[in-house]
Design a protein around this motif. Structure first.
Motif, mmCIF file in Angstrom:
data_model
loop_
_atom_site.group_PDB
_atom_site.id
_atom_site.type_symbol
_atom_site.label_atom_id
_atom_site.label_comp_id
_atom_site.label_asym_id
_atom_site.label_seq_id
_atom_site.Cartn_x
_atom_site.Cartn_y
_atom_site.Cartn_z
ATOM 1 N N GLY A 101 -9.674 -8.562 -30.384
ATOM 2 C CA GLY A 101 -10.081 -9.950 -30.564
ATOM 3 C C GLY A 101 -10.173 -10.698 -29.246
ATOM 4 N N ALA A 102 -9.364 -10.286 -28.282
ATOM 5 C CA ALA A 102 -9.366 -10.916 -26.965
ATOM 6 C C ALA A 102 -10.367 -10.245 -26.024
ATOM 7 C CB ALA A 102 -7.970 -10.869 -26.361
ATOM 8 N N LYS A 103 -11.155 -9.325 -26.570
ATOM 9 C CA LYS A 103 -12.178 -8.603 -25.796
ATOM 10 C C LYS A 103 -11.576 -7.733 -24.694
ATOM 11 C CE LYS A 103 -15.457 -10.378 -28.217
ATOM 12 N NZ LYS A 103 -15.860 -9.670 -29.380
ATOM 13 N N LYS A 104 -10.339 -7.301 -24.880
ATOM 14 C CA LYS A 104 -9.700 -6.356 -23.964
ATOM 15 C C LYS A 104 -9.831 -4.975 -24.580
ATOM 16 C CE LYS A 104 -6.585 -9.751 -22.010
ATOM 17 N NZ LYS A 104 -5.232 -10.044 -21.602
ATOM 18 N N ILE A 105 -11.064 -4.544 -24.692
ATOM 19 C CA ILE A 105 -11.392 -3.333 -25.448
ATOM 20 C C ILE A 105 -10.761 -2.089 -24.833
ATOM 21 C CG2 ILE A 105 -13.287 -1.861 -26.236
ATOM 22 C CD1 ILE A 105 -14.942 -4.485 -26.474
ATOM 23 N N ASN A 106 -10.866 -1.923 -23.518
ATOM 24 C CA ASN A 106 -10.299 -0.727 -22.894
ATOM 25 C C ASN A 106 -8.791 -0.657 -23.076
ATOM 26 O OD1 ASN A 106 -12.814 0.176 -22.038
ATOM 27 N ND2 ASN A 106 -12.678 -0.925 -20.100
ATOM 28 N N ASP A 107 -8.119 -1.803 -22.958
ATOM 29 C CA ASP A 107 -6.672 -1.833 -23.182
ATOM 30 C C ASP A 107 -6.341 -1.478 -24.632
ATOM 31 O OD1 ASP A 107 -6.208 -2.615 -20.537
ATOM 32 O OD2 ASP A 107 -6.193 -4.749 -21.040
ATOM 33 N N ALA A 108 -7.138 -2.012 -25.550
ATOM 34 C CA ALA A 108 -6.917 -1.718 -26.967
ATOM 35 C C ALA A 108 -7.090 -0.229 -27.248
ATOM 36 C CB ALA A 108 -7.876 -2.538 -27.825
ATOM 37 N N VAL A 109 -8.114 0.370 -26.677
ATOM 38 C CA VAL A 109 -8.357 1.803 -26.890
ATOM 39 C C VAL A 109 -7.171 2.622 -26.384
ATOM 40 C CG1 VAL A 109 -9.788 3.775 -26.201
ATOM 41 C CG2 VAL A 109 -10.871 1.646 -26.959
ATOM 42 N N LEU A 110 -6.657 2.262 -25.227
ATOM 43 C CA LEU A 110 -5.496 2.992 -24.690
ATOM 44 C C LEU A 110 -4.300 2.899 -25.636
ATOM 45 C CD1 LEU A 110 -5.672 2.038 -20.904
ATOM 46 C CD2 LEU A 110 -6.200 4.250 -21.940
ATOM 47 N N ILE A 111 -4.062 1.728 -26.168
ATOM 48 C CA ILE A 111 -2.953 1.542 -27.106
ATOM 49 C C ILE A 111 -3.200 2.333 -28.389
ATOM 50 C CG2 ILE A 111 -1.803 -0.153 -28.587
ATOM 51 C CD1 ILE A 111 -2.197 -2.151 -26.221
ATOM 52 N N PHE A 112 -4.437 2.298 -28.891
ATOM 53 C CA PHE A 112 -4.767 3.049 -30.102
ATOM 54 C C PHE A 112 -4.632 4.554 -29.873
ATOM 55 C CE2 PHE A 112 -7.734 -0.642 -31.413
ATOM 56 C CZ PHE A 112 -6.703 -1.296 -32.076
ATOM 57 N N GLU A 113 -4.995 5.029 -28.676
ATOM 58 C CA GLU A 113 -4.848 6.460 -28.376
ATOM 59 C C GLU A 113 -3.377 6.864 -28.398
ATOM 60 O OE1 GLU A 113 -8.771 7.315 -25.595
ATOM 61 O OE2 GLU A 113 -6.930 6.663 -24.614
ATOM 62 N N VAL A 114 -2.535 6.051 -27.779
ATOM 63 C CA VAL A 114 -1.096 6.338 -27.780
ATOM 64 C C VAL A 114 -0.553 6.306 -29.204
ATOM 65 C CG1 VAL A 114 1.168 5.453 -27.061
ATOM 66 C CG2 VAL A 114 -0.707 5.553 -25.417
ATOM 67 N N ASN A 115 -0.961 5.315 -29.969
ATOM 68 C CA ASN A 115 -0.503 5.187 -31.355
ATOM 69 C C ASN A 115 -0.901 6.411 -32.180
ATOM 70 O OD1 ASN A 115 0.746 3.725 -33.526
ATOM 71 N ND2 ASN A 115 -1.309 3.244 -34.265
ATOM 72 N N ALA A 116 -2.126 6.890 -32.001
ATOM 73 C CA ALA A 116 -2.589 8.068 -32.747
ATOM 74 C C ALA A 116 -1.801 9.312 -32.339
ATOM 75 C CB ALA A 116 -4.087 8.272 -32.540
ATOM 76 N N ARG A 117 -1.472 9.421 -31.045
ATOM 77 C CA ARG A 117 -0.670 10.568 -30.599
ATOM 78 C C ARG A 117 0.748 10.487 -31.158
ATOM 79 N NH1 ARG A 117 -3.521 9.926 -25.749
ATOM 80 N NH2 ARG A 117 -1.842 8.767 -24.767
ATOM 81 N N MET A 118 1.274 9.277 -31.255
ATOM 82 C CA MET A 118 2.639 9.102 -31.759
ATOM 83 C C MET A 118 2.716 9.264 -33.276
ATOM 84 S SD MET A 118 3.995 5.939 -29.402
ATOM 85 C CE MET A 118 5.564 5.879 -30.249
ATOM 86 N N HIS A 119 1.589 9.004 -33.951
ATOM 87 C CA HIS A 119 1.547 9.061 -35.414
ATOM 88 C C HIS A 119 0.348 9.905 -35.862
ATOM 89 C CE1 HIS A 119 4.571 5.910 -35.406
ATOM 90 N NE2 HIS A 119 3.847 5.299 -34.487
ATOM 91 N N PRO A 120 0.398 11.204 -35.597
ATOM 92 C CA PRO A 120 -0.764 12.063 -35.859
ATOM 93 C C PRO A 120 -1.125 12.221 -37.334
ATOM 94 C CG PRO A 120 1.129 13.383 -35.249
ATOM 95 C CD PRO A 120 1.519 11.939 -35.041
ATOM 96 N N LYS A 121 -0.270 11.787 -38.222
ATOM 97 C CA LYS A 121 -0.570 11.886 -39.652
ATOM 98 C C LYS A 121 -0.906 10.533 -40.270
ATOM 99 C CE LYS A 121 2.009 16.109 -40.275
ATOM 100 N NZ LYS A 121 2.999 16.831 -41.048
ATOM 101 N N SER A 122 -1.170 9.553 -39.410
ATOM 102 C CA SER A 122 -1.473 8.205 -39.878
ATOM 103 C C SER A 122 -2.982 7.976 -39.915
ATOM 104 C CB SER A 122 -0.828 7.159 -38.967
ATOM 105 O OG SER A 122 -1.308 5.865 -39.287
ATOM 106 N N ALA A 123 -3.503 7.848 -41.112
ATOM 107 C CA ALA A 123 -4.937 7.558 -41.259
ATOM 108 C C ALA A 123 -5.273 6.215 -40.629
ATOM 109 C CB ALA A 123 -5.321 7.554 -42.740
ATOM 110 N N ASN A 124 -4.360 5.255 -40.744
ATOM 111 C CA ASN A 124 -4.598 3.931 -40.181
ATOM 112 C C ASN A 124 -4.687 3.978 -38.659
ATOM 113 O OD1 ASN A 124 -4.930 1.048 -40.483
ATOM 114 N ND2 ASN A 124 -2.881 0.871 -39.616
#
Length: 72
Positions: free
Chosen positions: A3-26
């Protein structure tokens, strides 16, 4: 972050989140959204596919895959 248009930062956080929660569809759905907003359609499709694998009822993910495939 998206929402703050910090897309690259958001992607990095989402990548870490997906690695930490590999069974999370969300987690993968959010990662797909981040990649799509960054214009990385291929990675967005892959993330949405993983989300749909984990949650076959994820209609948003299915729709986003179709939408992104049309952008190629």
């Amino acid at each position: 972050m998206l929402g703050a248009k910090k897309i690259n930062d958001a992607v990095l956080i989402f990548e870490v989140n997906a690695r930490m929660h590999p069974k999370s569809a969300n987690a993968y759905d959010s990662l797909g959204e981040g990649y799509a907003d960054a214009g990385d359609n291929q990675h967005a499709i892959e993330a949405y596919r993983r989300s749909v694998e984990l949650n076959p009822g994820n209609n948003n993910g299915k729709q986003m895959i179709l939408k992104l495939q049309q952008r190629k």
